[in-house]
Design a protein around this motif. Structure first.
Motif, PDB file in Angstrom:
ATOM      1  N   LYS A  43       9.396  14.217  -0.024  1.00 56.58           N
ATOM      2  CA  LYS A  43       9.826  14.586  -1.239  1.00 56.58           C
ATOM      3  C   LYS A  43      10.976  15.291  -1.536  1.00 56.58           C
ATOM      4  O   LYS A  43      11.023  16.381  -0.591  1.00 56.58           O
ATOM      5  CB  LYS A  43       8.318  15.318  -1.934  1.00 56.58           C
ATOM      6  CG  LYS A  43       8.754  15.571  -3.590  1.00 56.58           C
ATOM      7  CD  LYS A  43       7.491  16.089  -3.880  1.00 56.58           C
ATOM      8  CE  LYS A  43       7.731  16.629  -5.306  1.00 56.58           C
ATOM      9  NZ  LYS A  43       6.440  17.134  -5.608  1.00 56.58           N
ATOM     10  N   THR A  44      11.986  14.880  -2.003  1.00 57.31           N
ATOM     11  CA  THR A  44      13.183  15.632  -2.124  1.00 57.31           C
ATOM     12  C   THR A  44      13.486  16.441  -3.498  1.00 57.31           C
ATOM     13  O   THR A  44      13.723  17.699  -3.452  1.00 57.31           O
ATOM     14  CB  THR A  44      14.416  14.901  -1.984  1.00 57.31           C
ATOM     15  OG1 THR A  44      14.380  13.737  -2.954  1.00 57.31           O
ATOM     16  CG2 THR A  44      14.600  14.252  -0.421  1.00 57.31           C
ATOM     17  N   LYS A  73       0.807  -1.160   0.141  1.00 54.15           N
ATOM     18  CA  LYS A  73       0.083  -0.061   0.031  1.00 54.15           C
ATOM     19  C   LYS A  73       0.836   1.398   0.116  1.00 54.15           C
ATOM     20  O   LYS A  73       1.867   1.424   0.937  1.00 54.15           O
ATOM     21  CB  LYS A  73      -0.990  -0.113   1.168  1.00 54.15           C
ATOM     22  CG  LYS A  73      -1.885   1.083   1.283  1.00 54.15           C
ATOM     23  CD  LYS A  73      -2.658   1.243   2.362  1.00 54.15           C
ATOM     24  CE  LYS A  73      -3.529   2.526   2.551  1.00 54.15           C
ATOM     25  NZ  LYS A  73      -4.495   2.593   3.733  1.00 54.15           N
ATOM     26  N   VAL A  74       0.718   2.100  -0.996  1.00 50.74           N
ATOM     27  CA  VAL A  74       1.271   3.397  -0.907  1.00 50.74           C
ATOM     28  C   VAL A  74       0.475   4.746  -0.829  1.00 50.74           C
ATOM     29  O   VAL A  74      -0.365   4.711  -1.778  1.00 50.74           O
ATOM     30  CB  VAL A  74       2.190   3.266  -2.329  1.00 50.74           C
ATOM     31  CG1 VAL A  74       3.050   4.563  -2.439  1.00 50.74           C
ATOM     32  CG2 VAL A  74       3.105   2.112  -2.557  1.00 50.74           C
ATOM     33  N   VAL A  75       0.743   5.543  -0.064  1.00 50.39           N
ATOM     34  CA  VAL A  75      -0.162   6.552   0.240  1.00 50.39           C
ATOM     35  C   VAL A  75       0.788   7.989  -0.186  1.00 50.39           C
ATOM     36  O   VAL A  75       1.800   8.007   0.582  1.00 50.39           O
ATOM     37  CB  VAL A  75      -0.820   6.559   1.695  1.00 50.39           C
ATOM     38  CG1 VAL A  75      -1.360   8.059   1.663  1.00 50.39           C
ATOM     39  CG2 VAL A  75      -1.526   5.387   1.915  1.00 50.39           C
ATOM     40  N   PHE A  76       0.146   8.972  -1.039  1.00 50.31           N
ATOM     41  CA  PHE A  76       1.003   9.853  -1.296  1.00 50.31           C
ATOM     42  C   PHE A  76       0.313  11.055  -0.779  1.00 50.31           C
ATOM     43  O   PHE A  76      -1.042  11.005  -0.750  1.00 50.31           O
ATOM     44  CB  PHE A  76       1.034  10.052  -2.896  1.00 50.31           C
ATOM     45  CG  PHE A  76       1.680   9.290  -3.709  1.00 50.31           C
ATOM     46  CD1 PHE A  76       3.049   9.328  -3.848  1.00 50.31           C
ATOM     47  CD2 PHE A  76       1.061   8.182  -4.411  1.00 50.31           C
ATOM     48  CE1 PHE A  76       4.003   8.444  -4.697  1.00 50.31           C
ATOM     49  CE2 PHE A  76       1.930   7.086  -5.027  1.00 50.31           C
ATOM     50  CZ  PHE A  76       3.249   7.418  -5.164  1.00 50.31           C
ATOM     51  N   LYS A  77       0.892  11.986  -0.064  1.00 49.29           N
ATOM     52  CA  LYS A  77       0.332  12.924   0.523  1.00 49.29           C
ATOM     53  C   LYS A  77       0.822  14.336   0.444  1.00 49.29           C
ATOM     54  O   LYS A  77       2.154  14.501   0.221  1.00 49.29           O
ATOM     55  CB  LYS A  77       0.355  12.905   2.269  1.00 49.29           C
ATOM     56  CG  LYS A  77      -0.390  14.013   3.021  1.00 49.29           C
ATOM     57  CD  LYS A  77       0.172  13.879   4.528  1.00 49.29           C
ATOM     58  CE  LYS A  77      -0.236  14.988   5.503  1.00 49.29           C
ATOM     59  NZ  LYS A  77       0.486  15.087   6.806  1.00 49.29           N
ATOM     60  N   SER A 119       5.337  17.318   1.220  1.00 48.47           N
ATOM     61  CA  SER A 119       4.731  16.298   0.376  1.00 48.47           C
ATOM     62  C   SER A 119       5.613  15.069   0.751  1.00 48.47           C
ATOM     63  O   SER A 119       6.885  15.052   1.025  1.00 48.47           O
ATOM     64  CB  SER A 119       4.809  16.389  -1.180  1.00 48.47           C
ATOM     65  OG  SER A 119       4.184  17.561  -1.228  1.00 48.47           O
ATOM     66  N   ASN A 120       4.990  13.897   0.884  1.00 49.29           N
ATOM     67  CA  ASN A 120       5.619  12.684   1.489  1.00 49.29           C
ATOM     68  C   ASN A 120       4.933  11.294   0.917  1.00 49.29           C
ATOM     69  O   ASN A 120       3.704  11.479   0.108  1.00 49.29           O
ATOM     70  CB  ASN A 120       5.879  12.477   2.605  1.00 49.29           C
ATOM     71  CG  ASN A 120       4.536  12.558   3.619  1.00 49.29           C
ATOM     72  OD1 ASN A 120       3.708  11.934   3.183  1.00 49.29           O
ATOM     73  ND2 ASN A 120       4.522  13.155   4.749  1.00 49.29           N
ATOM     74  N   VAL A 121       5.482  10.320   1.043  1.00 46.43           N
ATOM     75  CA  VAL A 121       5.025   8.926   0.648  1.00 46.43           C
ATOM     76  C   VAL A 121       5.172   7.893   1.865  1.00 46.43           C
ATOM     77  O   VAL A 121       6.293   7.955   2.607  1.00 46.43           O
ATOM     78  CB  VAL A 121       5.749   8.348  -0.651  1.00 46.43           C
ATOM     79  CG1 VAL A 121       7.256   7.913  -0.523  1.00 46.43           C
ATOM     80  CG2 VAL A 121       5.018   7.380  -1.171  1.00 46.43           C
ATOM     81  N   GLY A 158       9.806  14.280 -15.212  1.00 44.49           N
ATOM     82  CA  GLY A 158       8.572  13.380 -14.928  1.00 44.49           C
ATOM     83  C   GLY A 158       8.647  12.379 -13.976  1.00 44.49           C
ATOM     84  O   GLY A 158       8.070  11.493 -13.508  1.00 44.49           O
ATOM     85  N   GLU A 159       9.762  12.527 -13.086  1.00 49.77           N
ATOM     86  CA  GLU A 159      10.011  11.320 -11.897  1.00 49.77           C
ATOM     87  C   GLU A 159      10.390  12.182 -10.643  1.00 49.77           C
ATOM     88  O   GLU A 159      10.775  13.091 -10.577  1.00 49.77           O
ATOM     89  CB  GLU A 159      11.453  10.724 -12.363  1.00 49.77           C
ATOM     90  CG  GLU A 159      11.833   9.768 -11.213  1.00 49.77           C
ATOM     91  CD  GLU A 159      13.215   8.864 -11.493  1.00 49.77           C
ATOM     92  OE1 GLU A 159      13.237   7.510 -11.549  1.00 49.77           O
ATOM     93  OE2 GLU A 159      14.211   9.877 -11.376  1.00 49.77           O
ATOM     94  N   THR A 160       9.551  11.509  -9.606  1.00 47.45           N
ATOM     95  CA  THR A 160       9.436  12.142  -8.177  1.00 47.45           C
ATOM     96  C   THR A 160      10.389  11.353  -7.646  1.00 47.45           C
ATOM     97  O   THR A 160      10.202  10.197  -7.486  1.00 47.45           O
ATOM     98  CB  THR A 160       8.036  12.493  -7.660  1.00 47.45           C
ATOM     99  OG1 THR A 160       7.234  12.965  -8.676  1.00 47.45           O
ATOM    100  CG2 THR A 160       7.984  13.094  -6.501  1.00 47.45           C
ATOM    101  N   ILE A 161      11.174  12.008  -6.601  1.00 47.41           N
ATOM    102  CA  ILE A 161      11.971  11.353  -5.903  1.00 47.41           C
ATOM    103  C   ILE A 161      11.660  11.526  -4.182  1.00 47.41           C
ATOM    104  O   ILE A 161      11.698  12.727  -4.088  1.00 47.41           O
ATOM    105  CB  ILE A 161      13.683  11.488  -5.996  1.00 47.41           C
ATOM    106  CG1 ILE A 161      13.894  11.019  -7.490  1.00 47.41           C
ATOM    107  CG2 ILE A 161      14.557  10.965  -4.845  1.00 47.41           C
ATOM    108  CD1 ILE A 161      15.195  11.681  -7.962  1.00 47.41           C
ATOM    109  N   TYR A 162      11.592  10.425  -3.530  1.00 45.14           N
ATOM    110  CA  TYR A 162      11.522  10.739  -1.958  1.00 45.14           C
ATOM    111  C   TYR A 162      12.585   9.988  -1.218  1.00 45.14           C
ATOM    112  O   TYR A 162      13.047   8.916  -1.552  1.00 45.14           O
ATOM    113  CB  TYR A 162      10.056   9.976  -1.671  1.00 45.14           C
ATOM    114  CG  TYR A 162       8.892  10.475  -2.441  1.00 45.14           C
ATOM    115  CD1 TYR A 162       8.003  11.507  -1.661  1.00 45.14           C
ATOM    116  CD2 TYR A 162       8.526  10.141  -3.418  1.00 45.14           C
ATOM    117  CE1 TYR A 162       6.800  11.968  -2.514  1.00 45.14           C
ATOM    118  CE2 TYR A 162       7.239  10.531  -4.410  1.00 45.14           C
ATOM    119  CZ  TYR A 162       6.404  11.703  -3.606  1.00 45.14           C
ATOM    120  OH  TYR A 162       5.242  12.054  -4.332  1.00 45.14           O
TER     121      TYR A 162
END
Length: 145
Positions: A105-106, A80-84, A90-92, A111-115
């Motif tokens: 989120k860093t 389960k993955v929750v994006f907030k 912003s975090n996952v 088009g790529e998001t890095i956490y």
């Protein structure tokens, strides 16, 4: 004998009359079944074939959006993955085997998001999520209904 039959009939008549209940009266704590169906749509209003749920709440005039997805690892494990997303951060949150890892989120590029947090990195691009911790790399894909 006639008196006892009359009394018995009167008691039966009163019992029948007093036991009748309308559908409006009765046990008020019974919950009626909701026959509505939940349909998830994407931003274009089309029915989404991806298992997700999304909610947006407003706190002190600022919107906070949470989106839940189910991802599947290459070994078949469901995650389960929750994006907030909110104005402050912003975090996952990634949950598997009753353990949850929350990564802030860093950056976002191409088009790529890095956490990232400590030695754990999650890279999200499209329907895939690459989870890296040390030398371990786990490939996850969003599941379809």
């Amino acid at each position: 004998m006639k008196k006892s039959i009359l009394v018995l009939n009167a008691v039966l008549a009163l019992t029948v009359i007093s036991c009748k209940k309308s559908t409006e009266s009765g046990n008020k704590s019974v919950i009626k079944t909701d026959s509505s169906e939940t349909v998830i749509t994407d931003n274009n209003g089309k029915i989404d074939s991806v298992t997700q749920s999304s909610s947006t709440i407003e706190v002190n005039g600022q919107k906070v959006e949470k989106t839940d997805f189910v991802y599947k690892a290459t070994d078949g494990t469901l995650v389960k993955v929750v994006f907030k997303n909110d104005p402050k951060e912003s975090n996952v949150a990634i949950t598997s085997n009753k353990k949850t890892f929350t990564l802030p989120k860093t950056e976002t590029k191409n088009g790529e998001t890095i956490y990232k947090k400590d030695d754990m990195t999650a890279r999200v691009k499209g329907d895939s999520l690459h989870l890296e911790q040390g030398n371990n790399v786990i490939e996850l894909k969003r599941t379809k209904i």
